[in-house]
Write a protein that holds these residues in place. Structure first.
Motif, PDB file in Angstrom:
ATOM      1  N   LEU A  82       0.705  -1.550  -0.391  1.00 13.60           N
ATOM      2  CA  LEU A  82      -0.095  -0.133  -0.146  1.00 13.60           C
ATOM      3  C   LEU A  82       1.059   1.534   0.150  1.00 13.60           C
ATOM      4  N   SER A  83       2.162   1.050   0.903  1.00 15.77           N
ATOM      5  CA  SER A  83       2.997   2.342   0.797  1.00 15.77           C
ATOM      6  C   SER A  83       3.695   2.642  -0.309  1.00 15.77           C
ATOM      7  N   ASP A  84       3.827   1.597  -1.294  1.00 12.00           N
ATOM      8  CA  ASP A  84       4.370   1.545  -2.112  1.00 12.00           C
ATOM      9  C   ASP A  84       3.274   1.654  -3.939  1.00 12.00           C
ATOM     10  N   ILE A  85       2.172   1.935  -3.509  1.00 13.30           N
ATOM     11  CA  ILE A  85       1.650   2.179  -4.676  1.00 13.30           C
ATOM     12  C   ILE A  85       1.457   3.411  -4.268  1.00 13.30           C
ATOM     13  N   PHE A  86       1.585   4.325  -3.313  1.00  7.96           N
ATOM     14  CA  PHE A  86       1.816   5.495  -3.006  1.00  7.96           C
ATOM     15  C   PHE A  86       2.928   6.379  -3.603  1.00  7.96           C
ATOM     16  N   LEU A  87       3.889   5.461  -2.614  1.00  7.80           N
ATOM     17  CA  LEU A  87       5.032   6.517  -3.463  1.00  7.80           C
ATOM     18  C   LEU A  87       5.186   6.678  -5.498  1.00  7.80           C
ATOM     19  N   ARG A  88       4.727   5.066  -5.738  1.00  7.93           N
ATOM     20  CA  ARG A  88       4.879   5.221  -6.785  1.00  7.93           C
ATOM     21  C   ARG A  88       4.517   6.400  -7.762  1.00  7.93           C
ATOM     22  N   LEU A  89       2.958   6.191  -7.142  1.00 10.16           N
ATOM     23  CA  LEU A  89       2.057   7.547  -7.597  1.00 10.16           C
ATOM     24  C   LEU A  89       2.969   8.788  -7.167  1.00 10.16           C
ATOM     25  N   ILE A  90       2.945   8.784  -6.252  1.00 10.40           N
ATOM     26  CA  ILE A  90       3.492  10.081  -6.441  1.00 10.40           C
ATOM     27  C   ILE A  90       4.939  10.362  -7.193  1.00 10.40           C
ATOM     28  N   LYS A  91       5.605   9.482  -7.489  1.00  7.85           N
ATOM     29  CA  LYS A  91       7.339   9.417  -8.488  1.00  7.85           C
ATOM     30  C   LYS A  91       6.485  10.128  -9.506  1.00  7.85           C
ATOM     31  N   THR A  92       5.536   8.892  -9.843  1.00  6.51           N
ATOM     32  CA  THR A  92       4.725   9.958 -11.584  1.00  6.51           C
ATOM     33  C   THR A  92       4.233  11.420 -11.540  1.00  6.51           C
ATOM     34  N   ALA A 237      -3.225   9.585   1.190  1.00  5.82           N
ATOM     35  CA  ALA A 237      -1.719   9.510   2.185  1.00  5.82           C
ATOM     36  C   ALA A 237      -2.405   9.058   3.177  1.00  5.82           C
ATOM     37  N   PRO A 238      -3.479   8.381   4.072  1.00  8.68           N
ATOM     38  CA  PRO A 238      -3.616   8.130   5.380  1.00  8.68           C
ATOM     39  C   PRO A 238      -2.992   6.607   5.134  1.00  8.68           C
ATOM     40  N   VAL A 239      -4.025   6.041   4.710  1.00  4.57           N
ATOM     41  CA  VAL A 239      -4.353   4.325   4.321  1.00  4.57           C
ATOM     42  C   VAL A 239      -2.040   4.172   4.030  1.00  4.57           C
ATOM     43  N   ALA A 240      -1.542   5.002   3.354  1.00  2.58           N
ATOM     44  CA  ALA A 240      -0.506   4.839   2.800  1.00  2.58           C
ATOM     45  C   ALA A 240       0.611   4.800   3.999  1.00  2.58           C
ATOM     46  N   VAL A 241       0.430   5.597   4.010  1.00  5.15           N
ATOM     47  CA  VAL A 241       0.703   6.504   5.642  1.00  5.15           C
ATOM     48  C   VAL A 241       0.642   5.009   7.323  1.00  5.15           C
TER      49      VAL A 241
END
Length: 460
Positions: A82-92, A237-241
């Motif tokens: 879940l956090s990896d998904i968030f980081l990937r979206l941020i990197k895009t 973000a809350p889920v990823a954090v």
């Protein structure tokens, strides 16, 4: 009872329950402690429901994630996706956002002199603050002597992490210029994307209005779309954090906060000293509202802390600074540049960790050698990006250059994740402050209204 009073009561009761839940296991009431802590999490959810901001939900997620890591470590380590998904979206988001906002900021105003002023003012500020951060790290570890007495065998020819090649100043300068903009975007090379955007924006500004206008409208629209994209991603973000903290605690256990605790406390103490002795006086000197700045950076800083990646909070930080009163052209120029030139948390870490290695190995460095180390790390810190654990690789290179043994660095690996949280947060907050300082220095702080998309995003 007013809504505000009810929220304060819920928050106070939740904090009391958390404290009680932490004490009960010490009285051999492990199950009761877990139940009490989960009741506190529920109370925190009730508190967050009354707030419009995402920041309370991020805080709740951090508490819940840590609790999941304690109670169900096997399940917690599976939440990393879940956090990896968030980081990937941020990197895009990061590269297109920087590209569009920086080009728009330069070409939209057409004032090349202002770009030049921002550049030299930013570099002067970056160098002063980075040097102070390096000195604070050096003083902190000399005071606590955290590495003294740590017996680490230094074996000849020992294998482990291979130290990367030492980076010279020529290599760093060459690396700032992209050979392929698509490659730079793909690899997340923020400084290279920024350099391309600066040259592109200058070239666009020099074109006649008829040629410049269509491209400028495109970049303006793209920047608005990317801010809207950021607003959508932030709902996750809350889920990823929570998932990120659950994974960290579940994988390493509660002992991660105890192992080598003296070094961790020294580092966080040094970060507090950086905030009080450097950042606070800077805000007072440049007349930047302290409480307003703290509120502005709270959400992106909490994201950077939980994910151990300052890059993860960058899009939200850019929105927050624009809403705070920093013009978009300043935000788009200063913050991306700071990710290579103004890594305050990394600077504190590098001198502190290097001296920890010296102390753990039973070595001695003269004052002149320590000053030389600070100067060398001043250059090495410029190559640190917002990627988790990147500073550790710079430390390996610095150790090789200083001819330090690598074994004590392997010891730091066990707690690097804990230190990386504070490091990423300090990096992000330092760059946000830099943008506000440059805006005030330029006389443009609070002179432009943020866009409607940014206002809408920050109000959520």
């Amino acid at each position: 009872m007013t809504t505000m009073m009810r929220e304060r009561m819920l928050l106070g009761l939740a904090l009391v329950m958390l404290a009680a839940g932490a004490v009960l296991p010490m009285m051999h009431q492990v199950a009761a402690g877990s139940v009490v802590r989960w009741i506190a999490v529920v109370l925190l959810c009730g508190f967050a429901m009354g707030r419009r901001s995402l920041t309370p939900w991020i805080f709740v997620a951090m508490v819940a994630g840590a609790e999941i890591g304690f109670d169900a470590p096997g399940f917690a380590v599976q939440l990393r996706v879940l956090s990896d998904i968030f980081l990937r979206l941020i990197k895009t988001i990061v590269a297109p956002l920087i590209l569009a906002t920086l080009i728009t900021g330069i070409a939209g105003h057409g004032d090349m002199k202002s770009v030049g002023r921002m550049a030299w003012k930013s570099l002067v500020y970056f160098e002063v603050i980075t040097t102070l951060a390096l000195v604070i790290g050096l003083v902190a570890i000399r005071v606590t002597q955290a590495g003294v007495g740590l017996s680490v065998p230094i074996a000849a020819g020992a294998t482990g992490l291979a130290a990367p090649p030492v980076q010279h100043w020529q290599d760093f300068i060459l690396h700032t210029f992209p050979e392929n903009i698509v490659k730079a975007i793909y690899e997340g090379q923020i400084l290279q994307v920024s350099v391309f955007a600066v040259f592109f924006g200058i070239a666009l500004a020099l074109l006649p209005e008829s040629k410049r206008a269509p491209v400028l409208r495109l970049t303006e629209s793209l920047s608005e779309v990317m801010f809207g994209f950021t607003n959508l991603v932030m709902y996750f973000a809350p889920v990823a954090v929570g998932a990120a903290l659950a994974y960290t605690v579940g994988q390493m256990g509660a002992g991660v906060l105890v192992n080598l605790g003296k070094l961790v406390l020294t580092y966080y103490g040094a970060l507090i000293a950086l905030a009080v002795l450097v950042m606070l006086p800077v805000m007072l000197l440049f007349r930047i509202p302290v409480l307003g700045f703290v509120r502005a950076v709270a959400e992106p800083a909490s994201i950077a802390f939980a994910t151990s990646a300052s890059e993860a909070g960058l899009p939200r930080a850019m929105e927050a600074m624009e809403a705070f009163g920093v013009p978009r052209k300043v935000v788009a120029f200063v913050i991306p540049a700071g990710y290579s030139f103004n890594m305050d948390g990394a600077a504190v870490y590098l001198t502190l960790a290097s001296m920890f290695v010296v102390q753990a190995a039973g070595m001695h460095l003269s004052l002149g050698a320590q000053i030389g180390m600070v100067l060398m790390l001043m250059l090495a810190s410029k190559g640190v990006s917002g990627v988790p654990r990147a500073t550790l690789m710079v430390l390996m290179a610095a150790a090789a250059s200083l001819q330090l043994p690598p074994e004590p660095i392997f010891v730091i690996l066990g707690i690097d994740a804990v230190m990386d949280m504070g490091r990423s947060t300090a990096n992000l907050v330092g760059n946000c402050l830099a943008s506000a300082v440059v805006a005030r220095w330029e006389g443009t702080f609070g002179m432009e209204l943020p866009s409607a998309v940014v206002v809408e995003g920050m109000a959520e």
